[in-house]
Motif scaffolding. Sequence first.
Motif, short mmCIF file in Angstrom:
data_model
loop_
_atom_site.label_atom_id
_atom_site.label_comp_id
_atom_site.label_asym_id
_atom_site.label_seq_id
_atom_site.Cartn_x
_atom_site.Cartn_y
_atom_site.Cartn_z
N GLY A 100 0.83 -1.38 -0.05
CA GLY A 100 -0.14 0.08 -0.10
C GLY A 100 0.83 1.40 0.05
O GLY A 100 0.30 2.46 -0.13
N ARG A 103 0.23 3.55 -3.17
CA ARG A 103 -1.18 3.98 -3.15
C ARG A 103 -1.25 5.26 -2.07
O ARG A 103 -1.70 6.39 -2.55
CB ARG A 103 -2.10 2.96 -2.68
CG ARG A 103 -3.57 3.38 -2.29
CD ARG A 103 -4.53 2.40 -2.24
NE ARG A 103 -4.65 1.35 -3.26
CZ ARG A 103 -5.26 1.63 -4.43
NH1 ARG A 103 -6.10 2.68 -4.52
NH2 ARG A 103 -5.43 0.57 -5.36
N GLN A 107 -1.95 8.90 -2.94
CA GLN A 107 -3.10 9.94 -2.44
C GLN A 107 -2.31 11.17 -2.02
O GLN A 107 -3.16 12.20 -2.03
CB GLN A 107 -3.67 8.92 -1.44
CG GLN A 107 -4.42 7.98 -2.09
CD GLN A 107 -4.90 7.03 -1.16
OE1 GLN A 107 -4.38 6.54 -0.08
NE2 GLN A 107 -6.15 6.14 -1.48
N LEU A 134 -2.27 0.11 -10.43
CA LEU A 134 -2.40 1.01 -9.21
C LEU A 134 -3.12 2.37 -9.92
O LEU A 134 -4.07 2.73 -9.13
CB LEU A 134 -1.17 1.38 -8.62
CG LEU A 134 -0.99 2.50 -7.96
CD1 LEU A 134 -1.90 2.13 -6.37
CD2 LEU A 134 0.39 2.74 -7.37
N SER A 137 -6.84 1.93 -10.56
CA SER A 137 -7.59 1.62 -9.28
C SER A 137 -7.81 3.04 -8.66
O SER A 137 -8.65 3.11 -7.83
CB SER A 137 -6.76 0.54 -8.36
OG SER A 137 -5.77 1.36 -7.83
N LEU A 138 -6.93 4.00 -8.70
CA LEU A 138 -6.94 5.46 -8.35
C LEU A 138 -7.78 6.26 -9.08
O LEU A 138 -7.86 7.38 -8.87
CB LEU A 138 -5.47 5.72 -8.08
CG LEU A 138 -4.85 5.09 -6.88
CD1 LEU A 138 -3.57 5.59 -6.91
CD2 LEU A 138 -5.20 5.51 -5.55
#
Length: 167
Positions: A100, A103, A107, A134, A137-138
Amino acid sequence: MDILKIERLYTIEDYLEELSELLIKTVEDGASIGFLSPMESLVALNYWKTVLSPEVTLLVAKSNNKIVGSVQLHLSTKQNGSHRAEIAKLMTHPKYRRSGIGRLLMQKSEEIARNEGRSLIVLDTREGDPSNFLYTSLGYSRAGRIPDYAKSVNGELAATIFYYKNH
């Protein structure tokens, strides 16, 4: 238990060795971030010495006070680009992948972009790399593909995929 935190670096001198090690390990593991393996320590050190500038935000992920990931957010300085930013050199140490970190770095980069008034973020990555999953998915959208964009260590050319996100 590892304590993970994301930090913004305003100076780099105290972190040159750790960042260089991260870059070397990431490149050795096959990441397409502009460098080829084998990578010399001096090349990595010289790279990091040039990263920070007023338009570049450098974020690092630390696990128990050791740098295990990083990402850069480049704010466009062009008059017609004051609404956009680019994500560059997202790295996670190979031992910490799939936990993670990427991610969280993304973010936090997006949050900084919003706070800087940037409504469009762009990035690119080698076609077929796990980072493609990734980014989608964001909420990043695929903008296009350029064949033969990046050379690998064995001389093969790989395509890159460009992504964007409006927020």
